[in-house]
Design a protein around this motif. Structure first.
Motif, mmCIF file in Angstrom:
data_model
loop_
_atom_site.group_PDB
_atom_site.id
_atom_site.type_symbol
_atom_site.label_atom_id
_atom_site.label_comp_id
_atom_site.label_asym_id
_atom_site.label_seq_id
_atom_site.Cartn_x
_atom_site.Cartn_y
_atom_site.Cartn_z
ATOM 1 N N LYS A 1 0.888 -1.269 0.075
ATOM 2 C CA LYS A 1 0.009 0.046 0.028
ATOM 3 C C LYS A 1 0.890 1.264 0.054
ATOM 4 C CE LYS A 1 -4.302 -1.677 0.414
ATOM 5 N NZ LYS A 1 -5.239 -1.435 -0.824
ATOM 6 N N PRO A 2 0.703 2.225 -0.747
ATOM 7 C CA PRO A 2 1.424 3.379 -0.973
ATOM 8 C C PRO A 2 1.101 4.320 0.157
ATOM 9 C CG PRO A 2 -0.185 3.413 -2.415
ATOM 10 C CD PRO A 2 -0.486 2.205 -2.047
ATOM 11 N N ASN B 1 7.777 12.515 0.847
ATOM 12 C CA ASN B 1 7.974 11.295 0.179
ATOM 13 C C ASN B 1 6.410 10.307 0.018
ATOM 14 O OD1 ASN B 1 10.489 11.260 -0.380
ATOM 15 N ND2 ASN B 1 10.839 10.602 1.892
ATOM 16 N N CYS B 2 5.377 11.206 -0.283
ATOM 17 C CA CYS B 2 4.050 10.491 -0.471
ATOM 18 C C CYS B 2 4.243 9.810 -2.031
ATOM 19 C CB CYS B 2 2.885 11.491 -0.375
ATOM 20 S SG CYS B 2 2.767 12.406 1.043
ATOM 21 N N ASP B 3 3.909 8.465 -1.884
ATOM 22 C CA ASP B 3 3.935 7.817 -3.369
ATOM 23 C C ASP B 3 2.933 8.400 -4.126
ATOM 24 O OD1 ASP B 3 5.935 5.811 -2.362
ATOM 25 O OD2 ASP B 3 4.177 5.188 -0.932
ATOM 26 N N ILE B 4 1.582 8.753 -3.729
ATOM 27 C CA ILE B 4 0.488 9.209 -4.567
ATOM 28 C C ILE B 4 0.013 10.772 -3.882
ATOM 29 C CG2 ILE B 4 -1.669 9.044 -5.546
ATOM 30 C CD1 ILE B 4 -1.228 5.833 -5.424
ATOM 31 N N ILE C 1 -6.813 4.306 -5.970
ATOM 32 C CA ILE C 1 -5.481 4.063 -5.599
ATOM 33 C C ILE C 1 -4.786 2.859 -5.758
ATOM 34 C CG2 ILE C 1 -4.228 3.798 -3.357
ATOM 35 C CD1 ILE C 1 -6.112 6.016 -2.303
ATOM 36 N N ASP C 2 -5.261 1.893 -5.893
ATOM 37 C CA ASP C 2 -4.996 0.584 -6.265
ATOM 38 C C ASP C 2 -4.583 0.442 -7.589
ATOM 39 O OD1 ASP C 2 -5.157 -0.231 -3.645
ATOM 40 O OD2 ASP C 2 -6.568 -1.546 -3.727
ATOM 41 N N THR C 3 -5.604 1.131 -8.553
ATOM 42 C CA THR C 3 -5.230 1.208 -9.921
ATOM 43 C C THR C 3 -3.736 1.970 -10.121
ATOM 44 O OG1 THR C 3 -7.329 1.001 -10.544
ATOM 45 C CG2 THR C 3 -6.265 1.777 -12.252
ATOM 46 N N ILE C 4 -3.875 3.081 -9.615
ATOM 47 C CA ILE C 4 -2.778 3.819 -9.747
ATOM 48 C C ILE C 4 -1.348 3.005 -9.448
ATOM 49 C CG2 ILE C 4 -1.229 6.071 -9.079
ATOM 50 C CD1 ILE C 4 -3.956 7.322 -9.117
ATOM 51 N N ASN C 5 -1.216 2.679 -8.389
ATOM 52 C CA ASN C 5 -0.119 1.833 -7.566
ATOM 53 C C ASN C 5 0.153 0.545 -8.313
ATOM 54 O OD1 ASN C 5 1.554 1.940 -5.528
ATOM 55 N ND2 ASN C 5 0.570 0.135 -4.540
ATOM 56 N N ASN C 6 -1.015 -0.138 -8.961
ATOM 57 C CA ASN C 6 -0.465 -1.509 -9.525
ATOM 58 C C ASN C 6 -0.371 -1.962 -10.708
ATOM 59 O OD1 ASN C 6 -0.173 -2.896 -6.764
ATOM 60 N ND2 ASN C 6 -2.407 -2.698 -6.480
ATOM 61 N N ASP C 7 -1.205 -0.904 -11.630
ATOM 62 C CA ASP C 7 -1.363 -0.975 -12.866
ATOM 63 C C ASP C 7 -0.190 -0.421 -13.742
ATOM 64 O OD1 ASP C 7 -2.041 -1.098 -15.725
ATOM 65 O OD2 ASP C 7 -4.309 -0.839 -15.136
ATOM 66 N N SER C 8 0.811 -0.961 -14.331
ATOM 67 C CA SER C 8 1.858 -0.486 -14.824
ATOM 68 C C SER C 8 1.454 0.128 -16.133
ATOM 69 C CB SER C 8 3.029 -1.304 -14.952
ATOM 70 O OG SER C 8 2.597 -2.254 -15.940
ATOM 71 N N SER C 9 0.519 -0.112 -17.012
ATOM 72 C CA SER C 9 0.082 0.345 -18.127
ATOM 73 C C SER C 9 -0.857 1.659 -17.944
ATOM 74 C CB SER C 9 -0.876 -0.716 -18.891
ATOM 75 O OG SER C 9 -2.014 -0.878 -18.016
#
Length: 144
Positions: A4-5, A91-94, A112-120
């Motif tokens: 989790k970011p 250093n917030c990730d998003i 949040i999960d889409t931004i964090n996990n979806d490389s495309s």
């Protein structure tokens, strides 16, 4: 799946008797929704853009409060930039920039999960940002 970011929420607000005298209730509702629904670690950056009224909120180690005394000196984008700089330094990730008059529900975690996990998704955003920058440079060149 990535861990989790850390999410940085940059919240801008301005309250006075003439402009949103009941603004505190908007801020309270937004802060409650973040605490209730956001599953990731998060930090909150409240940028008070020259309010006449004193803000009240539960003191928390997650909240960083900055008051700008003269809203016309920096304007709204100046307030956003202050918050974005603070979140980046932490250093917030998003970083999610929002005004005080919205609130979140559980679907924020899908975003949040889409931004964090979806490389495309991130590759698409990277290309979009580069395209916008190129267009900006071209326009700037044509104007000058």
């Amino acid at each position: 799946m990535k861990s989790k970011p850390t999410i940085g929420f940059v919240i801008t607000c301005h309250y006075s008797d003439d402009i949103r005298p009941d603004g505190q209730r908007f801020l309270d509702r937004l802060l409650t929704s973040i605490d209730r629904y956001v599953e990731s670690n998060h930090k909150i950056y409240i940028i008070d853009n020259g309010s006449d009224k004193e803000l009240k909120y539960t003191n928390s180690d997650k909240i960083h409060y900055t008051k700008i005394t003269d809203q016309f000196e920096l304007g709204l984008t100046g307030a956003w930039n202050i918050g974005l700089d603070l979140a980046a330094k932490d250093n917030c990730d998003i970083i999610i920039q929002c005004n005080d008059d919205l609130w979140f529900n559980q679907t924020i975690n899908i975003f949040i999960d889409t931004i964090n996990n979806d490389s495309s998704f991130m590759e698409c955003m990277d290309k979009f940002i580069k395209t916008v920058l190129i267009l900006f440079l071209i326009l700037n060149f044509l104007i000058s």
